[in-house]
Design a protein around this motif. Structure first.
Motif, mmCIF file in Angstrom:
data_model
loop_
_atom_site.group_PDB
_atom_site.id
_atom_site.type_symbol
_atom_site.label_atom_id
_atom_site.label_comp_id
_atom_site.label_asym_id
_atom_site.label_seq_id
_atom_site.Cartn_x
_atom_site.Cartn_y
_atom_site.Cartn_z
ATOM 1 N N VAL A 1 68.742 73.092 12.142
ATOM 2 C CA VAL A 1 67.720 74.130 12.015
ATOM 3 C C VAL A 1 66.926 73.904 10.727
ATOM 4 O O VAL A 1 65.691 73.955 10.716
ATOM 5 C CB VAL A 1 68.375 75.537 12.019
ATOM 6 N N MET A 2 67.644 73.614 9.645
ATOM 7 C CA MET A 2 66.962 73.370 8.367
ATOM 8 C C MET A 2 66.101 72.114 8.454
ATOM 9 O O MET A 2 64.957 72.094 8.009
ATOM 10 C CB MET A 2 68.002 73.224 7.248
ATOM 11 N N ALA A 3 66.661 71.069 9.051
ATOM 12 C CA ALA A 3 65.954 69.782 9.117
ATOM 13 C C ALA A 3 64.748 69.844 10.045
ATOM 14 O O ALA A 3 63.807 69.074 9.898
ATOM 15 C CB ALA A 3 66.912 68.687 9.584
ATOM 16 N N SER A 4 64.807 70.758 11.005
ATOM 17 C CA SER A 4 63.703 70.829 11.973
ATOM 18 C C SER A 4 62.503 71.566 11.389
ATOM 19 O O SER A 4 61.499 71.725 12.068
ATOM 20 C CB SER A 4 64.177 71.533 13.242
ATOM 21 N N GLY A 5 62.631 72.037 10.158
ATOM 22 C CA GLY A 5 61.512 72.727 9.528
ATOM 23 C C GLY A 5 61.425 74.201 9.897
ATOM 24 O O GLY A 5 60.426 74.851 9.602
ATOM 25 N N MET A 6 62.454 74.733 10.523
ATOM 26 C CA MET A 6 62.454 76.164 10.859
ATOM 27 C C MET A 6 62.360 76.993 9.586
ATOM 28 O O MET A 6 62.919 76.647 8.554
ATOM 29 C CB MET A 6 63.762 76.553 11.560
ATOM 30 N N GLU B 1 60.156 63.342 6.594
ATOM 31 C CA GLU B 1 59.280 64.437 6.158
ATOM 32 C C GLU B 1 58.557 65.090 7.338
ATOM 33 O O GLU B 1 58.223 66.262 7.306
ATOM 34 C CB GLU B 1 58.253 63.926 5.141
ATOM 35 N N GLU B 2 58.349 64.275 8.349
ATOM 36 C CA GLU B 2 57.663 64.746 9.544
ATOM 37 C C GLU B 2 58.346 65.991 10.132
ATOM 38 O O GLU B 2 57.702 66.842 10.720
ATOM 39 C CB GLU B 2 57.738 63.602 10.560
ATOM 40 N N TRP B 3 59.676 66.064 9.966
ATOM 41 C CA TRP B 3 60.421 67.189 10.529
ATOM 42 C C TRP B 3 59.926 68.526 9.976
ATOM 43 O O TRP B 3 60.069 69.562 10.611
ATOM 44 C CB TRP B 3 61.916 67.064 10.211
ATOM 45 N N PHE B 4 59.359 68.484 8.774
ATOM 46 C CA PHE B 4 58.978 69.737 8.111
ATOM 47 C C PHE B 4 57.505 70.100 8.303
ATOM 48 O O PHE B 4 57.038 71.066 7.740
ATOM 49 C CB PHE B 4 59.278 69.651 6.613
ATOM 50 N N ALA B 5 56.798 69.300 9.085
ATOM 51 C CA ALA B 5 55.367 69.559 9.255
ATOM 52 C C ALA B 5 55.140 70.948 9.848
ATOM 53 O O ALA B 5 55.905 71.409 10.701
ATOM 54 C CB ALA B 5 54.763 68.490 10.166
ATOM 55 N N ALA B 6 54.079 71.604 9.398
ATOM 56 C CA ALA B 6 53.741 72.917 9.948
ATOM 57 C C ALA B 6 53.320 72.748 11.399
ATOM 58 O O ALA B 6 52.812 71.695 11.791
ATOM 59 C CB ALA B 6 52.615 73.543 9.136
ATOM 60 N N PRO B 7 53.556 73.773 12.226
ATOM 61 C CA PRO B 7 53.262 73.622 13.651
ATOM 62 C C PRO B 7 51.786 73.342 13.937
ATOM 63 O O PRO B 7 51.454 72.452 14.698
ATOM 64 C CB PRO B 7 53.680 74.949 14.262
ATOM 65 N N VAL B 8 50.906 74.109 13.375
ATOM 66 C CA VAL B 8 49.473 73.915 13.635
ATOM 67 C C VAL B 8 48.731 74.259 12.359
ATOM 68 O O VAL B 8 49.197 75.063 11.577
ATOM 69 C CB VAL B 8 48.954 74.858 14.749
ATOM 70 N N ASP B 9 47.590 73.650 12.178
ATOM 71 C CA ASP B 9 46.820 74.039 10.997
ATOM 72 C C ASP B 9 46.066 75.333 11.312
ATOM 73 O O ASP B 9 45.958 75.746 12.459
ATOM 74 C CB ASP B 9 45.916 72.914 10.507
ATOM 75 N N GLN B 10 45.607 75.974 10.280
ATOM 76 C CA GLN B 10 45.022 77.297 10.441
ATOM 77 C C GLN B 10 43.489 77.247 10.433
ATOM 78 O O GLN B 10 42.843 78.265 10.188
ATOM 79 C CB GLN B 10 45.517 78.226 9.319
ATOM 80 N N SER B 11 42.943 76.079 10.714
ATOM 81 C CA SER B 11 41.476 76.000 10.704
ATOM 82 C C SER B 11 40.905 76.762 11.890
ATOM 83 O O SER B 11 41.631 77.138 12.810
ATOM 84 C CB SER B 11 41.030 74.537 10.730
#
Lengths: 317, 661
Positions: free
Chosen positions: B280-285, B450-460
């Protein structure tokens, strides 16, 4: 487009929102439904606060009340029966920037969503919680709700509702960490606006029970009260909401009530001879759970990678 | 000091016979080979593997002792699998079979994937708890029992009598009982043996199995690090005393060679639920929203300790429904969230899962399965939630379902699940079970990306004119707007809706929505490869399985193949959409059967006909999916499968094929 502030400086808005900017689809509520007035008050409060539509979320459950998000031109979440509050809390938990409205009804909140009602009050996240209480299930056509008066004939209790109704105010005021409790009626627009506005400005869960007309199934119930304002009690105080003298004069009964006085609030809520209108309780300093769930928000990626490594280190051999 | 031994010399003359395994566990199973013989005093006997149990009343620290023993063995390069023996109550009565609490450690010179069959050696703090283990078939003739003997001189005549009777029972069953004054020895060092006897026993085991003393002392220091130096020192003393005691008084002495050379590859020792927590931690949750439920809760306990390290928060909701609702809210708002539960929680969350399917909210749901139906067997294993996950919701509710087969997969599948949830805008259910939750194993330390922690979508800003459900007709995929995106404002609804998320009761819209959501599953299926076959790609029997049974079944298949049987196995990770190519694979075997831990009718049972027989859950799915006559063998004993048991099942079913021919 612009407005003059109290200090005579000119406040130029980059974007200025009118009520139309918050108005979504054409409401499909019945003619004469109290929901329409509530919707207008919400649009007005949003306009006056100039909240950005894209940063506003209207969350609801199921029922007539819960159609409200469709009539807003903001983000909306029209979810499951009784479950508006957990969703709203989840949204707020990691998005402190969003302005959250919750529209729910007496069946949605006090019956199927009863557990969430109690616990969300205690969480005291920054939400504006409007309960459209018409004392009946409207969308499913006239079944007894928790606030249906005893003896009232419904399709599920054809000889009359069997039990005394639930008192949402005493329940709400009994929950620890509750921070804002108010009651109003849908048919007094100035009071409705002032109370929703005060609720919106409060930081924490603002519980507003709106005693509301259902012309289709409950016409006689609130009509009597509409015709006879002596059945209501207007709460007045410097710390409460301020309305015009003209509005005050509509009510025969007034009581000066300090909203920081919980014992007095409970006594007023308990007395069902009169319907109290105004702010019963307000504690601006109650602990807010959304300030705790925010922990670690926007932690930089590098720090998160380091954190995961530190976590794995504990299991390394 | 008198060390009384029973039966040691009887081992060599033991009558060897084989009894077929049935679904009912046998009190004591007789095996055809005995690798447990008294070691020659002074020299350690080399063994490939051993299964060790420590059994006690609840609260005597047997589990902590076993975990440390397992960790030290892992550090020494052994393959290790440990599994806890957990009573269902917090404080069961003392000295009762039902109160048996403890741990099993399987260690050896190979990679261990399961708890194995009968134990070789057990340390018992009283004789009564052994009865429960015997009823579970945990021991065989020749299992060495190192038994606390304080009960022989108990002030209570009744206890003395129970103890005497037990010794006779154990002797009759062929156990080798060694009575030891463990309590008496511990009392020389501590006044309260409930706090300390476990570390004395750890010392004993570390001598018996030639464990590295420095590594053991370091492990004790690690375990008690929060309690301060004094406690560490006291436990070191107990360990040393136990070690010396075993050296002088216990004649069994083994050496279990490591199977891995010292390498640069780092290892972490995890149980399945800790692996989920780390996953869960590694998946960026950012958020886990849960309600306490056995056997899932320990994942949240772990996260409560460490989630802050990656900026996350554990929300304990007021109920299971609120838990998933909260996670759905966070996910709707563009944050990564999941919920962790078990079967009864899945039942309660079903309506919310349906909403997430309908409204296409990415969400990870982890189900640590336990025995059912209803409250069932909270602490015990079952793979009973497959059909509930697949079909639990009203209407058509397609979602991704993946099942972790190993502890390492408990970690990696959470990361995979998040990626799938977001890519396919869907809930993903990750199925694990009580066996993985409590099994402990050293695994390769994950290499963090690091990719695991990427935000789901940008807020643009949202693209002008694009609807909230702008489905691609080929794949059903669409981008989702997130609150805060200007121009993306929409009202999510659980009602049938149009592409613009408007409530739609017309004749077309619900059909289109269902088509698009189902198409996403086909789109995902198109990216999957056919599963690998363990063994030859053709033969007499193919065993198909899913979830935590992988290691046990492959071990059983390997053992059967080494005897010349034409059996292979295939293990599924993706259950929705199901992995491709199965029909073709199945056609290369005379018979295909699933082996599962869930209910199926015994084909020979009363009233059971070919038509009326109810199949195990994966078998039912595979029959519908492939139109192949897939058979099944399954149990709901609450017990993990064991390789010896499954080998017997394989041979029984192979005999049926031969009979048919």
């Amino acid at each position: 487009m612009f407005g003059l502030k109290a200090d005579w400086s000119l406040d130029v808005h980059e974007r200025y929102f009118t009520m139309d900017d918050y108005a979504g689809a054409e409401p499909r509520w019945c003619t004469g439904c109290g929901d329409l007035g509530i919707l207008t008050a919400v649009h007005r409060v949003c306009r006056d606060a100039q909240v950005e539509p894209e940063n506003t979320v209207a969350v609801s459950g199921i029922g007539c009340s819960s159609r409200l998000p469709h009539y807003m031109k903001t983000y909306g979440f029209h979810g499951l029966h009784g479950r508006a509050l957990p969703v709203a809390c989840g949204i707020k938990s990691r998005r402190p920037d969003l302005d959250i409205w919750v529209a729910t009804g007496d069946g949605d909140c006090f019956s199927i969503g009863g557990g969430h009602w109690i616990h969300s009050l205690r969480y005291n996240m920054d939400l504006t919680l409007l309960i459209f209480d018409n004392g009946i299930y409207g969308l499913t056509k006239k079944q007894t709700s928790p606030t249906t008066p005893q003896g009232f004939h419904t399709n599920t209790h054809v000889t009359g509702a069997l039990l005394p109704p639930l008192n949402p105010l005493t329940v709400t005021l009994g929950v620890s960490n509750v921070s804002f409790v108010a009651q109003t009626v849908d048919w007094n627009a100035p009071l409705l606006y002032e109370i929703i506005n005060a609720a919106h400005q409060h930081k924490g869960t603002s519980f507003v029970r709106i005693v509301q007309r259902c012309p289709m199934y409950m016409e006689q119930l609130n009509q009597e009260m509409q015709d006879d304002p002596s059945r209501m009690l207007l709460l007045t105080h410097d710390k409460g909401v301020q309305v015009d003298d003209a509005v005050v004069r509509m009510f025969e009964n007034h009581q000066e009530h300090d909203p920081s006085d919980m014992a007095a609030a409970r006594a007023i809520a308990q007395d069902d001879s009169l319907i109290p209108l105004g702010v019963l309780y307000h504690d601006p300093d109650a602990q807010r759970y959304d300030e705790l769930t925010n922990v670690g928000l926007n932690m930089p990626m590098q720090e998160r990678v380091q954190g995961l490594n530190a976590a794995l280190d504990k299991f390394a051999i | 000091m008198q060390v009384h031994r029973l039966q040691a010399s009887a081992v060599d003359q033991m009558e060897i016979q084989r009894k077929p395994m049935t679904k009912q566990s046998q009190a004591i199973k007789v095996v055809d080979s005995l690798d447990v013989r008294p070691a020659v005093r002074g020299g350690a006997q080399r063994i490939d593997e051993h299964i060790v149990e420590i059994v006690s009343d609840s609260g005597e620290g047997a589990q902590k002792c076993g975990q440390s023993f397992g960790a030290v063995s892992g550090k020494m390069g052994n393959g290790v699998w440990t599994v806890e023996i957990i009573p269902a109550e917090i404080q069961p009565p003392e000295r009762t079979p039902d109160g048996a609490s403890g741990i099993r450690i399987r260690l050896g010179s190979k990679y261990m994937t399961n708890m194995g069959d009968e134990a070789d050696l057990a340390v018992a703090f009283n004789e009564q708890v052994l009865y429960s283990r015997m009823a579970n078939g945990a021991y065989k003739k020749g299992t060495i029992i190192l038994l606390e003997n304080m009960w022989a001189t108990s002030p209570f005549e009744e206890v003395q009598e129970q103890y005497r009777k037990a010794l006779l029972d154990f002797e009759e069953q062929g156990l080798i009982v060694v009575e030891l004054p463990i309590e008496k020895e511990c009392l020389k060092l501590v006044s309260n043996t409930r706090r300390g006897k476990n570390m004395f026993v750890l010392g004993m085991l570390c001598h018996i199995y030639s464990r590295d003393v420095d590594k053991s002392l370091a492990e004790i220091a690690r375990v008690f690090s929060r309690k301060g130096d004094e406690v560490i020192k006291a436990n070191h003393n107990l360990f040393n005393a136990g070690y010396a005691f075993a050296r002088e008084e216990v004649e069994y002495h083994y050496e279990v060679p490591s199977y891995t050379e010292e390498t640069e590859q780092q290892t972490v020792v995890l149980n399945g639920n800790t692996a989920i927590g780390l996953g869960v931690m590694a998946s960026g949750m950012e958020m886990v929203s849960m309600y306490p439920i056995t056997p899932a809760t320990s994942a949240s306990h772990y996260l409560a300790d460490d989630f802050h390290l990656t900026g996350g928060f554990v929300h304990q909701a007021e109920d299971e429904i609120a838990a998933i609702g909260f996670a759905i809210g966070a996910s709707y708002a563009g944050k990564t969230a999941c919920t962790i539960t078990s079967g009864p929680g899945i039942a309660l969350k079903t309506e919310m899962i349906g909403l997430a399917v309908m409204a296409e909210v990415p969400l990870v749901i982890i189900d640590v399965q336990r025995g059912g139906p209803s409250t069932g067997l909270p602490t015990k294993v079952e793979q009973g939630d497959l059909l509930a996950s697949l079909y639990g919701a009203p209407g058509d509710s397609p979602k991704v379902i993946i099942a972790a087969a190993t502890i390492a997969e408990c970690f990696h599948f959470v990361i995979l699940a998040r990626k799938l949830a977001e890519s396919f805008r869907t809930p993903v259910i990750v199925l694990t079970d009580a066996n993985l939750a409590t099994g402990v194993q050293p695994i390769d330390r994950p290499q963090i990306s690091e990719e695991w922690f990427a935000a789901p979508v940008d807020q643009s800003a949202w693209k002008e004119g694009v609807t909230a459900y702008d489905w691609d007709a080929q794949t059903g995929l669409s981008e989702r707007p997130i609150p805060g995106m200007r121009g993306g404002e929409y009202v999510l609804t659980g009602l049938a809706h149009s592409r613009a998320s408007k409530i739609a009761y017309d004749t077309r819209s619900n059909q289109e929505g269902c088509d698009m959501r189902s198409r996403k599953m086909s789109a995902l299926a198109a990216t999957l490869n056919p599963p690998d076959i363990h063994g030859d790609p053709q033969g007499d029997l193919l065993v198909v399985s899913w979830g935590s049974t992988l290691g046990t079944i492959e071990e059983a298949v390997d053992n059967a193949r080494s005897e010349g049987h034409k059996v292979s196995s295939l293990h599924l990770r993706f259950l929705s959409p199901i992995e491709p190519g199965l029909k073709e694979i199945f056609n290369n075997f005379k018979k295909v059967m699933t082996v599962e831990i869930n209910y199926s009718d015994d084909p020979g049972g009363p009233m059971i006909t070919g038509e009326s027989r109810r199949y195990a859950q994966l078998a039912l799915v595979l029959r519908a999916h492939t139109l192949v006559d897939v058979d099944c063998w399954s149990v709901v004993s609450g017990h993990p499968l064991q390789p010896g048991q499954i080998k017997d099942v394989i041979i029984e079913h192979l005999a049926l094929i031969t009979g048919e021919n």
